[in-house]
Design an enzyme around this catalytic site. Structure first.
Site, PDB file in Angstrom:
ATOM      1  N   ASN A  64     -31.813 -40.535  17.625  1.00 49.14           N
ATOM      2  CA  ASN A  64     -31.380 -40.188  18.189  1.00 49.14           C
ATOM      3  C   ASN A  64     -31.584 -38.286  17.389  1.00 49.14           C
ATOM      4  OD1 ASN A  64     -29.381 -42.325  18.185  1.00 49.14           O
ATOM      5  ND2 ASN A  64     -29.030 -41.463  19.990  1.00 49.14           N
TER       6      ASN A  64
ATOM      7  N   HIS B 147     -35.061 -36.514  24.655  1.00 46.79           N
ATOM      8  CA  HIS B 147     -34.728 -36.376  23.775  1.00 46.79           C
ATOM      9  C   HIS B 147     -35.706 -35.627  23.863  1.00 46.79           C
ATOM     10  CE1 HIS B 147     -31.945 -39.423  22.173  1.00 46.79           C
ATOM     11  NE2 HIS B 147     -31.170 -38.803  22.532  1.00 46.79           N
TER      12      HIS B 147
ATOM     13  N   GLU C  99     -29.537 -48.297  21.688  1.00 48.67           N
ATOM     14  CA  GLU C  99     -28.008 -48.128  21.478  1.00 48.67           C
ATOM     15  C   GLU C  99     -27.315 -48.974  22.302  1.00 48.67           C
ATOM     16  OE1 GLU C  99     -28.949 -44.073  21.412  1.00 48.67           O
ATOM     17  OE2 GLU C  99     -28.322 -44.539  18.916  1.00 48.67           O
TER      18      GLU C  99
END
Ligand code: FDA
Length: 497
Positions: free
Chosen positions: A476, A438, A353
């Site tokens: 994600n 995450h 990202e």
């Protein structure tokens, strides 16, 4: 109240818990949600609910006396500062070898995260959740999750013109010149609202540097979506600042749930006991894993199977920055909400990202959070000596992630004649390899549970959060967590109630 009996108790108010609560309530079940963090519905003395990223105060961290910013250095100087201990919104939970960042409060991770709402590519799904029917997920549950979360994508024309995404446009140019696919990343931030922020017609959040410690405007956290809908049924109650410490079979059927009520110092103010017919573990990958591992080892739930605690991964998170040339400024106004990425998953095992560095000054830096196909999996285990749950992750296990991220950034640096930033994570340190945003796994679907999250040794106990996912989602994770919860709760309501 202590001694009460409830039909369904949900531990945690993140994605899994909010989906479970809404769908159970719509099916007519009274639901009680228990959340260890705060409600985050009342402004502080400054008139704001959440504190700013550049000026963190006591609201920023969960029970810390010093901030622990994920990006902890700038120009070689440490940026952390002292704060007073408080039940703040972001938990930087330290395990050996890794710091796991998590949201604390009603809304879980949705309070602190960047809102990037990404559905994995269909061709990668079999590796994400091997026991789940992909057709059902892509035809029914991913669309349901995206609708429930309010996912949208930036207007490409606005993207091309607004100063606040210059950093993304530089990211696009560099990616494309090196031959990498550049993709827009959907988000739950209200994109029309962001345009109003840019036009100066609405109070600023994304354009005021707000991220990590909550967004005061614009972000559709779970409080505004699933939880608002759940409350509107009139069948859901939520107890913030309450932490579940035990779940065990009750003599007369159902489960005895022991709950500590916390004050804002994090101390236990009262201990309560509730009997629940059904209990949904939705405390997040770390929270659910810690509870289940402890309850199995200490004899409260001894018949949980041996897969409990296993299969934990970091979604391959690794961060880095690049130093651009002076003719490639990334802009002093940067939206905190990322909107784009570089997809080199198939060839190099990395999806990067293009992230902001919202410092308010021109940094000439490009910053990236990469999600990588890291193969390592760690295990939670009970440590009787300390009375804590340990995780056996090793810092060196990030090396595959670094190598995969380099498949993108070594090439871009070579093409552009640029170098890595070495001042963002320490003194001469390129890689942010000490953390994850995450956490995934620890109670893996179809291993620790059946194929719908049931803890089959204990009828009425379910897992319904990120701990079901075996360590990696290729993008994600929260859309996948939400979609899987939608799939599982539909089955549970149809067959178990
Ligand atoms: P989640 O962690 O959301 O919720 C669990 C809840 O349970 C928490 O509120 C916790 O306080 C509570 N709890 C824990 N133990 C308890 C106990 N014993 N008793 C009571 N309550 C308890 N993902 C993504 O897809 N896009 C993104 O842009 C980002 N960005 C991002 C940034 C940052 C800074 C972070 C920390 C995380 C992200 N994420 C993300 C990750 C995403 O937020 C995360 O995957 C989900 O929130 C996980 O959802 P769960 O439902 O599993 O748990």
């Amino acid at each position: 109240a202590s001694g009460a009996r409830v039909p369904a108790l949900v531990i945690g108010t993140g994605y899994g818990g909010s989906v479970a609560a809404l769908r159970l309530a719509q099916a007519g079940v009274d639901v009680h949600m228990i959340e260890m963090g705060m409600a985050w519905d009342t402004p502080g003395p400054d008139g704001k609910i959440f504190c700013s990223t550049l000026e963190p105060d006591h609201r920023s961290y969960w029970l810390r006396t010093r901030t622990k910013a994920p990006l902890n250095y700038f120009l070689g100087f440490p940026i952390d500062r002292n704060i007073s201990r408080y039940t703040g919104i972001l938990d930087a939970e330290d395990f050996s070898g890794i710091t796991v960042y998590q949201g604390r409060g009603v809304g879980g991770g949705s309070l602190v995260n960047g809102g990037m709402a990404v559905t994995p590519k269909r061709e990668n799904f079999a590796a994400v959740l091997p026991s789940v029917n992909a057709d059902e997920m892509y035809n029914v549950y991913y669309p349901r999750a995206n609708a429930g979360l309010g996912v949208g994508t930036i207007d490409p024309a606005w993207f091309d013109s607004t100063p606040c995404y210059q950093y993304s446009r530089v990211g696009r140019k560099h990616a494309q010149r090196s031959g990498f696919p550049f993709v827009f990343v959907p988000d739950v931030y209200d994109w029309d609202y962001m345009k109003q922020e840019a036009a100066g017609t609405a109070p600023k959040s994304a354009l005021a540097g707000e991220i990590l410690y909550g967004n005061n405007h614009g972000k559709k956290s779970l409080q505004k979506t699933y939880i608002a809908q759940a409350r509107a049924t009139g069948k859901v109650t939520i107890s913030p600042l309450h932490k579940v410490t035990s779940v065990a079979p009750a003599a007369g059927g159902g489960y005895t749930v022991v709950i500590d009520q916390l004050n804002t110092n994090g101390d236990t103010a009262a201990t309560k006991t509730v009997i629940a017919d059904r209990v949904f573990f939705a405390a997040g990958s770390v929270g659910t894993s810690k509870l289940l591992v402890k309850l199995k080892a200490t004899g409260a739930l001894p018949h949980l199977n041996d897969e409990v605690g296993k299969g934990w991964g970091d979604n391959g998170n690794v961060m880095c920055g690049r130093a651009n040339h002076l003719w490639d400024p990334t802009g002093k106004l940067q939206s905190t909400i990322p909107c784009s990425g570089i997809d080199n998953w198939a060839a190099g095992g990395a999806f990067a990202e293009v992230a902001p560095l919202p410092t308010g000054i021109e940094t000439y830096a490009s910053f990236y959070l990469s999600i990588t196909k890291n193969p390592h999996r760690a295990q939670f285990s009970w440590n009787a000596a300390t009375g804590q749950v340990d995780l056996n992750w090793q810092t060196a296990w990030k090396q595959p992630s670094i190598d995969m991220a380099k498949s993108i950034f070594d090439k871009i640096n070579a093409k552009e004649g640029t170098i890595y930033r070495t001042d963002l994570f320490g003194v001469y340190k390129i890689w942010g390899d000490h953390l994850t945003y995450h956490p995934l796994g620890g109670a893996v679907l179809n291993k620790a549970t059946d194929n719908y999250g049931r803890l089959t040794a204990y009828p009425g106990l379910y897992v319904i959060d990120g701990s079901l996912i075996p360590g990696n989602t290729s993008v994600n994770p929260f859309v996948t967590i939400t979609a899987l919860a939608e799939r599982n709760i539909e089955k549970i309501i149809a067959t178990d109630l």
